[in-house]
Design a protein around this motif. Sequence first.
Motif, short mmCIF file in Angstrom:
data_model
loop_
_atom_site.label_atom_id
_atom_site.label_comp_id
_atom_site.label_asym_id
_atom_site.label_seq_id
_atom_site.Cartn_x
_atom_site.Cartn_y
_atom_site.Cartn_z
N LEU A 181 44.45 45.00 10.78
CA LEU A 181 43.89 43.82 10.92
C LEU A 181 42.37 43.69 11.49
CD1 LEU A 181 46.93 41.90 12.91
CD2 LEU A 181 45.77 41.34 10.48
N ARG A 182 41.91 44.87 11.67
CA ARG A 182 40.53 45.08 12.26
C ARG A 182 39.69 44.88 10.72
NH1 ARG A 182 40.05 51.33 13.47
NH2 ARG A 182 41.88 50.77 14.73
N ASP A 183 40.24 45.17 9.68
CA ASP A 183 39.81 44.86 8.37
C ASP A 183 39.32 43.42 8.02
OD1 ASP A 183 39.24 47.32 7.84
OD2 ASP A 183 41.19 47.89 6.75
N TRP A 184 40.62 42.58 8.31
CA TRP A 184 40.54 41.15 8.32
C TRP A 184 39.60 40.63 9.02
CZ3 TRP A 184 40.91 36.82 6.01
CH2 TRP A 184 41.32 35.77 6.75
N PHE A 185 39.54 41.01 10.40
CA PHE A 185 38.37 40.30 11.20
C PHE A 185 36.99 40.79 10.92
CE2 PHE A 185 41.98 40.01 14.02
CZ PHE A 185 41.96 38.74 14.39
N LYS A 186 37.08 42.04 10.43
CA LYS A 186 35.47 42.31 9.96
C LYS A 186 35.27 41.49 8.65
CE LYS A 186 33.11 46.64 8.39
NZ LYS A 186 32.89 46.62 7.06
N ALA A 187 36.21 41.36 7.68
CA ALA A 187 35.72 40.36 6.56
C ALA A 187 35.21 39.24 7.05
CB ALA A 187 37.09 40.31 5.80
N LEU A 188 35.92 38.57 8.02
CA LEU A 188 35.74 37.17 8.56
C LEU A 188 34.25 37.13 9.10
CD1 LEU A 188 39.05 36.10 10.42
CD2 LEU A 188 37.93 35.16 8.45
N TYR A 189 33.84 38.19 9.73
CA TYR A 189 32.43 38.31 10.28
C TYR A 189 31.36 38.39 9.18
CZ TYR A 189 35.36 39.79 14.69
OH TYR A 189 36.13 39.77 15.67
N GLU A 190 31.70 39.19 8.39
CA GLU A 190 30.59 39.62 7.13
C GLU A 190 30.78 38.31 6.22
OE1 GLU A 190 31.38 44.46 6.70
OE2 GLU A 190 32.32 42.99 5.16
N ILE A 191 31.51 37.68 6.10
CA ILE A 191 31.69 36.44 5.09
C ILE A 191 31.19 35.28 5.79
CG2 ILE A 191 33.17 35.11 3.72
CD1 ILE A 191 34.93 37.48 3.37
N LEU A 192 31.73 35.16 7.15
CA LEU A 192 31.12 33.79 7.82
C LEU A 192 30.04 33.86 8.77
CD1 LEU A 192 34.63 32.59 8.67
CD2 LEU A 192 33.64 31.80 6.70
N LEU A 193 29.68 35.16 9.26
CA LEU A 193 28.32 35.39 10.22
C LEU A 193 27.58 36.30 9.66
CD1 LEU A 193 30.74 35.47 13.37
CD2 LEU A 193 29.62 33.40 12.52
N GLY A 194 27.81 36.73 8.57
CA GLY A 194 26.85 37.84 8.07
C GLY A 194 26.64 39.14 8.99
N GLN A 195 27.69 39.60 9.72
CA GLN A 195 27.60 40.66 10.52
C GLN A 195 28.85 41.37 10.56
OE1 GLN A 195 26.35 37.78 13.60
NE2 GLN A 195 28.25 38.48 14.82
N GLN A 196 28.99 42.85 10.76
CA GLN A 196 29.89 43.63 10.92
C GLN A 196 30.86 43.54 12.22
OE1 GLN A 196 28.57 47.54 9.69
NE2 GLN A 196 28.65 47.15 7.57
N GLN A 197 30.31 43.04 13.09
CA GLN A 197 31.02 42.80 14.51
C GLN A 197 31.02 41.41 14.85
OE1 GLN A 197 29.36 45.86 17.02
NE2 GLN A 197 30.83 47.55 16.34
N GLY A 198 31.64 41.05 15.54
CA GLY A 198 31.91 39.70 16.10
C GLY A 198 32.91 39.54 17.21
N PRO A 199 33.10 38.03 17.76
CA PRO A 199 33.96 37.59 18.76
C PRO A 199 35.41 37.60 18.56
CG PRO A 199 32.96 35.79 17.57
CD PRO A 199 32.61 36.82 16.84
N ARG A 200 35.97 37.48 19.46
CA ARG A 200 37.49 37.21 19.26
C ARG A 200 37.54 35.78 18.74
NH1 ARG A 200 42.19 35.35 22.19
NH2 ARG A 200 43.74 36.97 21.91
N MET A 201 38.04 35.84 17.48
CA MET A 201 37.99 34.54 16.86
C MET A 201 38.45 33.45 17.32
SD MET A 201 36.05 35.49 14.16
CE MET A 201 36.18 33.81 13.32
N GLY A 202 39.58 33.37 18.01
CA GLY A 202 40.22 32.32 18.68
C GLY A 202 39.30 31.63 19.69
N SER A 203 38.82 32.41 20.42
CA SER A 203 37.70 31.88 21.26
C SER A 203 36.68 31.24 20.66
CB SER A 203 37.48 33.05 22.30
OG SER A 203 38.39 33.43 23.14
N PHE A 204 36.32 31.95 19.74
CA PHE A 204 35.21 31.50 19.06
C PHE A 204 35.11 30.13 18.42
CE2 PHE A 204 32.41 31.09 15.06
CZ PHE A 204 31.29 30.85 15.53
N ILE A 205 36.24 30.19 17.73
CA ILE A 205 36.60 28.70 16.92
C ILE A 205 36.80 27.50 18.11
CG2 ILE A 205 38.34 27.72 15.32
CD1 ILE A 205 38.75 30.67 14.12
N ALA A 206 37.57 28.19 19.20
CA ALA A 206 37.61 26.89 20.00
C ALA A 206 36.37 26.66 20.72
CB ALA A 206 38.31 27.46 21.31
#
Length: 550
Positions: free
Chosen positions: A502-527
């Motif tokens: 699942l880390r590959d899934w989250f990494k994809a979200l960061y790269e596609i949506l935020l333009g970076q390889q690391q990012g936040p806990r998505m649930g907290s960020f989306i909230a």
Amino acid sequence: MPEVTDVSETLADPAHRRDDISREELRALALNAKAWPFQEARKVLARIGDTAPGKGHVLFETGYGPSGLPHIGTFGEVARTTMVRRAFQAMSDVPTRLVCFSDDMDGLRKVPDNIPNVEAVREHLGKPLTRVPDPFGTHESFGHHNNARLQGFLDYFGFDYEFVSATDCYASGRFDDALLTVLRHYDEVMAVMLPTLGKERQQTYSPFLPVSPKTGRVLQVPVLDRDPDAGTITFEDEDGERLTQPVTGGHAKLQWKPDWAMRWFALDVDYEMSGKDLIDSAKVGSQLVKVWGGRPPEGFHYELFLDDQGEKISKSKGNGLSVDEWLTYAPSDSLSLYMFQKPGSAKKLYFDVIPKTVDEYLTFLRKFDEQSPAERLENPVWHVHGGQPPASESGLSFSILLNLASATNTDDRAVLWGFITRYAPDAGPQQTPILDRLVGHAIRYYQDFVKPHKRYRAPSETERAALQDLRQRLDALPATAEAEEIQTEVYEAGKAHGFEKLRDWFKALYEILLGQQQGPRMGSFIALYGLAEFKTLLDRALRGEDLSGG
């Protein structure tokens, strides 16, 4: 710059301590606490036996070479020494003092390249810093100028200290008795010092450096004769004339290692820490103090800072962070935390450590009110704030603020506050001042370090299908969905589309949506970002729009 509160008296007044634990309870807890400042403080307590020394107080000291401006190492040494002092105050009622000592009688060895009027200063090379004209034209001398900068620096952070000048101590006679003691034990001092020197240096070495009565320079010359009864030394001045003059009254100073030791001896210093590069010097100094009949101070040798390449940070190289740079991107309390953590281990000090350290500070602050009194003494924020940390505020991390700045691509604080107040209605610049400072720091850090390296990419077919699935799952959630509910749906979308890790899934979200390889806990960020806004972001990515413009 962040506002700093002086917490120097919080331990002295039990009314300021949370839970109103008694002085006796605090003392009992401190005597058994494991955090390193308490371990150091117990060394001082064992030294004095919990009774005031003859001078009436315990003396903590830090040293400063005023040929340059205060730097991050200066901050670290005073901050760490203050932590030990506060720990000692928690376990003993013996009064304490912290002296910040300036070696301003040292001869100016070279002209700094970051000052005005370089040539005017150059002709005064070799003179004590307090006899070199101030190139900035604001103070009595270059030494006085830099001493003022040091005091302003320490005052800004609210340190409780007393400033002491080497020039004042030498000239006023405060060091006279100690200097005469050194002269009486001249041969024993030489026996300690000569084995530490090279053969050539041994031939000309003297612990005393006479000040030329003709040129005012501190002379590196052999002592040709000495008279302990008269308190004088004989030497050859720069013009070749043989002179005899006192070692007292500012007519001479000591080489730096004997000088450091003499300061311990003359002031009766109980505790001073220093870098691991000075271990051998401290050993020599301790030997000298014993030769003179004194007792060396307790101490601690901290490790040095490294840059991002693992090389030792050097002021001349400029390969590290300055205090001003840290304070541009983070509050001063996070810098104090960085100094608290693992002082005996070498640590990398560069910009990437800032967000992690800020979030660690916020985590420790959040835990504090949930902890027992004993656990609080182990919490770093107890030491950062002298026993009285501020209340935790919103629960928002620095990293999530950085990602909010990234998603909105803004340098406008009001834009970020718009998202934050919708997520946390009770928050605001006035109500949550810590958070307000973090918003400003996050925007600055994002603009300078994150934005230049953002690289968006298009989703693969598998990722596109997962993003479409996530979009539908979020549609099914109520607008008031909590972070955990949102996080669950993010997980399920990744698992449903074959992401073994699942880390590959989250990494994809960061790269596609935020333009970076690391990012936040998505649930907290989306909230925080908002369900509707995040779904719009997903739609834009699925349409292949350029997200780099916000």
